[in-house]
Design a protein around this motif. Structure first.
Motif, short mmCIF file in Angstrom:
data_model
loop_
_atom_site.label_atom_id
_atom_site.label_comp_id
_atom_site.label_asym_id
_atom_site.label_seq_id
_atom_site.Cartn_x
_atom_site.Cartn_y
_atom_site.Cartn_z
N ILE A 64 23.02 -57.97 -24.08
CA ILE A 64 21.84 -57.11 -24.15
C ILE A 64 21.57 -56.69 -22.71
N THR A 65 21.55 -55.38 -22.47
CA THR A 65 21.38 -54.87 -21.11
C THR A 65 20.05 -54.16 -20.94
N ALA A 66 19.65 -54.00 -19.68
CA ALA A 66 18.39 -53.32 -19.36
C ALA A 66 18.56 -51.81 -19.57
N PRO A 67 17.68 -51.20 -20.36
CA PRO A 67 17.78 -49.75 -20.58
C PRO A 67 17.08 -48.94 -19.49
N LEU A 68 16.32 -49.62 -18.61
CA LEU A 68 15.60 -48.91 -17.55
C LEU A 68 15.42 -49.82 -16.34
N VAL A 69 15.04 -49.23 -15.23
CA VAL A 69 14.77 -49.98 -14.00
C VAL A 69 13.34 -50.49 -14.06
N GLY A 70 13.14 -51.73 -13.67
CA GLY A 70 11.79 -52.28 -13.65
C GLY A 70 11.80 -53.78 -13.46
N THR A 71 10.65 -54.39 -13.65
CA THR A 71 10.50 -55.84 -13.54
C THR A 71 10.56 -56.44 -14.93
N VAL A 72 11.44 -57.42 -15.10
CA VAL A 72 11.61 -58.04 -16.42
C VAL A 72 10.67 -59.23 -16.56
N TYR A 73 10.05 -59.33 -17.72
CA TYR A 73 9.20 -60.46 -18.05
C TYR A 73 9.76 -61.10 -19.31
N LEU A 74 10.06 -62.39 -19.24
CA LEU A 74 10.67 -63.10 -20.35
C LEU A 74 9.65 -63.64 -21.35
N ALA A 75 8.35 -63.55 -21.00
CA ALA A 75 7.27 -64.00 -21.89
C ALA A 75 6.15 -62.98 -21.82
N SER A 76 5.26 -63.01 -22.81
CA SER A 76 4.17 -62.03 -22.86
C SER A 76 3.10 -62.31 -21.82
N PRO A 78 2.14 -65.39 -18.30
CA PRO A 78 2.67 -66.52 -17.53
C PRO A 78 2.56 -67.87 -18.25
N THR A 79 1.61 -68.01 -19.16
CA THR A 79 1.43 -69.29 -19.86
C THR A 79 2.06 -69.31 -21.25
N SER A 80 2.59 -68.18 -21.69
CA SER A 80 3.22 -68.11 -23.02
C SER A 80 4.66 -68.60 -22.98
N LYS A 81 5.15 -68.99 -24.16
CA LYS A 81 6.56 -69.34 -24.30
C LYS A 81 7.39 -68.07 -24.15
#
Length: 142
Positions: A64-76, A78-81
């Motif tokens: 799965i690749t990034a479709p755009l340039v930006g900052t990736v966040y792996l959770a919704s 900072p305290t979420s899974k």
């Protein structure tokens, strides 16, 4: 250094607790290391069946690749899974992360079904178009 001295050096090295030895003296260079494995390297046998299984698994792996340039966040938040992690089963259309670009949050949805094998980015990392985000195995067409 003559051959007899080299043999003595090797014997001293083998009987010592030293794990590696490197000597560079003008045109003489020697590097000795003690292999941790109990079996000599030349006795290791490769089973063609295992190699075939590994290449089949690799062929069945999708990215799965990034479709755009930006900052990736792996959770919704900072305290979420995280949306997904190694071992998570995903279906086509599942949200796997969010990429923020110019204050706009874009949900990244999986285009494959399978199991997350590897997370290739860190939370908060700047990503480029086409950069691998996740490695997925067991991909099935849905």
């Amino acid at each position: 250094m003559d051959f007899e001295k080299i043999q003595q050096l090797i014997q001293m090295f083998e009987s010592s607790n030293t794990r590696e030895l490197k000597i560079d003296d003008n045109n003489f260079h020697i590097y000795l290391t003690k292999n941790v494995s109990k079996e000599p390297i030349h006795d290791i046998k490769f089973e063609s069946n295992k190699i075939q299984q590994a290449s089949e698994a690799k062929a069945n792996r999708k990215t799965i690749t990034a479709p755009l340039v930006g900052t990736v966040y792996l959770a919704s938040s900072p305290t979420s899974k995280p949306y997904v992690q190694v071992g998570s089963h995903i279906d086509k259309g599942d949200t796997v992360c969010v990429i923020e670009a110019m204050k706009l949050m874009t949900e990244i949805k999986s285009e494959v079904t399978g199991t997350i094998e590897k997370v290739n980015v860190e939370n908060g990392e700047l990503v480029e178009v086409g950069q691998p985000l996740f490695s997925v195995s067991g991909e099935k067409e849905s």
